[in-house]
Design an enzyme around this catalytic site. Structure first.
Site, mmCIF file in Angstrom:
data_model
loop_
_atom_site.group_PDB
_atom_site.id
_atom_site.type_symbol
_atom_site.label_atom_id
_atom_site.label_comp_id
_atom_site.label_asym_id
_atom_site.label_seq_id
_atom_site.Cartn_x
_atom_site.Cartn_y
_atom_site.Cartn_z
ATOM 1 N N CYS A 12 0.850 -1.180 0.000
ATOM 2 C CA CYS A 12 0.000 0.000 0.000
ATOM 3 C C CYS A 12 0.883 1.226 0.000
ATOM 4 C CB CYS A 12 -0.883 0.021 1.249
ATOM 5 S SG CYS A 12 -1.995 -1.389 1.340
ATOM 6 N N GLY A 38 -0.787 0.165 -5.054
ATOM 7 C CA GLY A 38 -2.077 -0.429 -4.747
ATOM 8 C C GLY A 38 -3.144 0.149 -5.640
ATOM 9 N N ASN A 112 0.693 1.446 5.993
ATOM 10 C CA ASN A 112 1.358 0.611 4.997
ATOM 11 C C ASN A 112 2.162 -0.414 5.768
ATOM 12 O OD1 ASN A 112 4.174 1.123 2.758
ATOM 13 N ND2 ASN A 112 2.671 -0.491 2.787
ATOM 14 N N GLY A 113 1.893 -1.690 5.529
ATOM 15 C CA GLY A 113 2.620 -2.745 6.230
ATOM 16 C C GLY A 113 1.678 -3.824 6.706
ATOM 17 N N CYS A 246 12.872 -3.398 3.454
ATOM 18 C CA CYS A 246 12.427 -4.458 2.524
ATOM 19 C C CYS A 246 13.253 -4.413 1.239
ATOM 20 C CB CYS A 246 10.956 -4.232 2.205
ATOM 21 S SG CYS A 246 10.341 -5.280 0.882
ATOM 22 N N TYR A 252 11.775 -4.381 -6.785
ATOM 23 C CA TYR A 252 10.549 -4.455 -7.563
ATOM 24 C C TYR A 252 9.485 -3.397 -7.263
ATOM 25 C CZ TYR A 252 5.949 -6.137 -8.847
ATOM 26 O OH TYR A 252 4.685 -6.201 -9.313
ATOM 27 N N SER A 296 9.408 -3.201 -14.268
ATOM 28 C CA SER A 296 10.343 -3.138 -13.146
ATOM 29 C C SER A 296 11.696 -3.779 -13.419
ATOM 30 C CB SER A 296 9.713 -3.778 -11.908
ATOM 31 O OG SER A 296 9.230 -5.047 -12.241
ATOM 32 N N ASP A 358 14.435 -10.666 -15.345
ATOM 33 C CA ASP A 358 13.209 -10.437 -14.574
ATOM 34 C C ASP A 358 13.603 -10.224 -13.118
ATOM 35 O OD1 ASP A 358 10.579 -10.073 -14.022
ATOM 36 O OD2 ASP A 358 9.914 -12.058 -14.642
ATOM 37 N N ASP A 359 12.691 -9.652 -12.331
ATOM 38 C CA ASP A 359 13.086 -9.347 -10.954
ATOM 39 C C ASP A 359 12.819 -10.460 -9.971
ATOM 40 O OD1 ASP A 359 10.211 -8.895 -10.422
ATOM 41 O OD2 ASP A 359 10.566 -7.120 -11.643
ATOM 42 N N CYS A 395 6.180 -13.627 2.944
ATOM 43 C CA CYS A 395 6.394 -12.340 3.617
ATOM 44 C C CYS A 395 5.241 -12.103 4.584
ATOM 45 C CB CYS A 395 6.430 -11.206 2.590
ATOM 46 S SG CYS A 395 6.539 -9.576 3.363
ATOM 47 N N CYS A 451 15.872 -6.281 4.966
ATOM 48 C CA CYS A 451 15.142 -7.519 5.203
ATOM 49 C C CYS A 451 15.376 -8.414 3.999
ATOM 50 C CB CYS A 451 13.651 -7.249 5.374
ATOM 51 S SG CYS A 451 12.686 -8.772 5.519
ATOM 52 N N CYS A 454 12.286 -13.197 2.725
ATOM 53 C CA CYS A 454 11.617 -14.074 1.752
ATOM 54 C C CYS A 454 12.627 -14.911 0.969
ATOM 55 C CB CYS A 454 10.678 -13.291 0.836
ATOM 56 S SG CYS A 454 11.378 -11.827 0.128
HETATM 57 S S1 SF4 Z 1 10.078 -10.743 3.538
HETATM 58 FE FE1 SF4 Z 1 10.727 -10.040 1.481
HETATM 59 S S2 SF4 Z 1 8.994 -8.879 0.666
HETATM 60 FE FE2 SF4 Z 1 8.695 -9.100 2.893
HETATM 61 S S3 SF4 Z 1 9.572 -7.264 3.804
HETATM 62 FE FE3 SF4 Z 1 11.169 -8.819 3.812
HETATM 63 S S4 SF4 Z 1 12.274 -8.513 1.863
HETATM 64 FE FE4 SF4 Z 1 10.335 -7.422 1.707
#
Ligand code: SF4
Length: 477
Positions: A12, A38, A112-113, A246, A252, A296, A358-359, A395, A451, A454
């Site tokens: 978002c 979004g 957002n989150g 993130c 992306y 992207s 591709d990403d 995620c 982060c 994922c």
């Molecule tokens: S898990 Fe992946 S998509 Fe989610 S916040 Fe962490 S880096 Fe971003």
């Protein structure tokens, strides 16, 4: 890439302005520039200093607002929100900002989150008599603020913030103040700018450019900013903060013209492409052309082409005026949607060995479709290179990366995956290569500051047994 088609969906976007006579108009343009974050709903709540009023709806910003509606929203402060919604629904009541009227005043909230302890907090609050109007985790914060009887609005907000965990960029507005809070890991981008004497806040700096605002700085992890008639006041509300931005924002989600902590997103993507060039096998380096999956992946493809000397070409074109495909329920229709949304450029790929940048790959179906498309257009070989590591873990922080069962890289080896998507080779960027290329600042504890959960499964916050993945919920953000 085409997010809604492959199961990697945006989160978002939030936008706010305080102290400007054209607050509603500015917010309208700000939200338009965040529309990529979004497309399922949007809203604005205004304050004229005495009361809060808003307008919201489902769809794109331009579908929800017209000039009359924008003109009718009077006041000098506003918060706005664009929302992504999962296929399960959610509906109008979940469109943000959420607006609450109490006997003592009103409160508007945009988020957002994703809160990782929302389920248990909600259970607790309901046991104490709270009645929730929405299925959104965001409403939990409003109830926590309302329940706390201690001190000023800011004190109550701080108490509430100390109880929520996970990813959040919150905008909280009352009749005469705006509060801006970022989670202690700083998982989501959030920036502050100045427009004349007014302050603006946005999920991405691209929103400042469109309204002519000057970028001031990024909101820091664990920071609470209060904006009122006496200016901007900042304090840390959380101890032990540590950056975990993130990584997918760089790879992306964010717009290429946005900067996150001083790093331009397009430049970061180019570096990801350049790093990929160091990590691919020899056969990929012998290709004739490089192409990126729009939009992207184009920056990473340019970086890859620059580093390898293989010419960059527009091998895939996006058909911009095809309707959104999220309303199509079945996989086969979604795949048809890919075909309508992307077209290979036969004259570019025919008879060529093509590197397709591709990403990410989530379910694999979209990648397979694009590889097939390029081969049907005459490509001799298609080498797929991905400008991030393989996504193997869900995620919990507001990005709908699909459940683990749907994450194809979680259940297949690289070779199996290559075969499934029909590519001649498949290369993912390494974890270390991704961190090095993005060049995000180090965290307070010396960690990478990003982060990577994922990819690695190492989550920067506690994940609870009842933490809801956005995919499980009717609504995220
Ligand atoms: S898990 Fe992946 S998509 Fe989610 S916040 Fe962490 S880096 Fe971003």
């Amino acid at each position: 890439m085409l997010a809604e088609l492959r199961g990697l969906n945006e989160e978002c976007g939030v936008f706010g302005v305080f102290g400007h006579e054209n607050a509603s108009q500015i917010t309208y343009y700000g939200l338009q520039s965040l529309q990529h974050r979004g497309q399922e709903g949007a809203g604005v709540v205004m304050s004229d200093g005495e009361r809060l009023r808003g307008h919201k709806g489902e769809g794109l910003v331009t579908e929800i607002f017209n000039q009359d509606i924008v003109n009718g929203l009077t006041g000098s402060a506003a918060i706005g929100h664009v929302r992504y919604q999962t296929a399960g629904g959610g509906g109008y009541q979940n469109v943000q900002p959420l607006l609450f009227h109490f006997q003592t005043g009103s409160l508007a909230l945009a988020h957002n989150g994703n809160l990782v302890n929302a389920t248990s907090l909600k259970r607790e609050l309901e046991a104490q008599g709270s009645i929730f109007q929405t299925t959104s985790d965001t409403e939990v914060l409003a109830h926590l603020i309302r329940r706390s009887s201690y001190g000023t609005m800011k004190d109550r907000l701080k108490t509430a913030l100390s109880m929520v965990k996970g990813a959040y960029a919150f905008l909280v507005m009352t009749e005469n103040e705006m509060h801006v809070a970022l989670d202690p890991q700083g998982l989501r981008p959030l920036s502050i700018g100045k427009l004349g004497n007014a302050y603006v806040v946005a999920s991405e700096t691209c929103a400042f450019d469109i309204i002519g605002a000057e970028f001031l700085r990024d909101v820091e992890p664990g920071e609470l900013i209060t904006i009122n008639d006496s200016g901007l006041h900042s304090e840390q509300f959380a101890a032990g903060v540590s950056d975990a931005m993130c990584t997918m924002e760089y790879v992306y989600f964010s717009r290429p013209d946005s900067d996150i902590h001083g790093i331009n997103v397009h430049s970061a993507r180019k570096r990801l492409g350049k790093q990929l060039a160091k990590e691919v096998e020899q056969a990929v380096l012998e290709a004739d052309v490089v192409t990126g999956v729009p939009d992207s992946s184009i920056s990473a493809a340019i970086g890859f082409a620059e580093a390898t000397g293989i010419p960059y070409e527009l091998g895939l074109i996006k058909n911009r005026y095809v309707g959104r495909t999220f309303i199509q329920p079945s996989q086969s229709l979604r795949e048809q949607g890919v075909k309508m949304k992307l077209s290979p450029v036969r004259g570019v790929v025919e008879g060529k060995k093509v590197v397709m940048v591709d990403d990410s790959i989530v379910r694999g179906t979209t990648s397979r479709r694009i590889v097939t498309m390029l081969k049907e257009a005459g490509a001799k070989e298609v080498h797929v290179v991905i400008s991030s590591p393989a996504i193997k873990h869900p995620c919990f922080y507001g990005i709908d990366t699909s459940e683990k069962g749907e994450l194809i890289a979680a259940h297949h080896t690289n070779e199996e995956l290559r075969e499934l998507i029909g590519a001649d080779s498949l290369t993912y960027l390494s974890v270390d290569g991704t961190i090095d290329a993005i060049q995000h600042r180090q965290g307070a504890l010396g960690e990478c500051g990003q982060c990577m959960a994922c990819f690695t499964g190492e989550y920067p916050t506690e994940i609870f047994p009842d933490t809801q993945h956005p995919h499980d919920k009717e609504i995220m953000c």
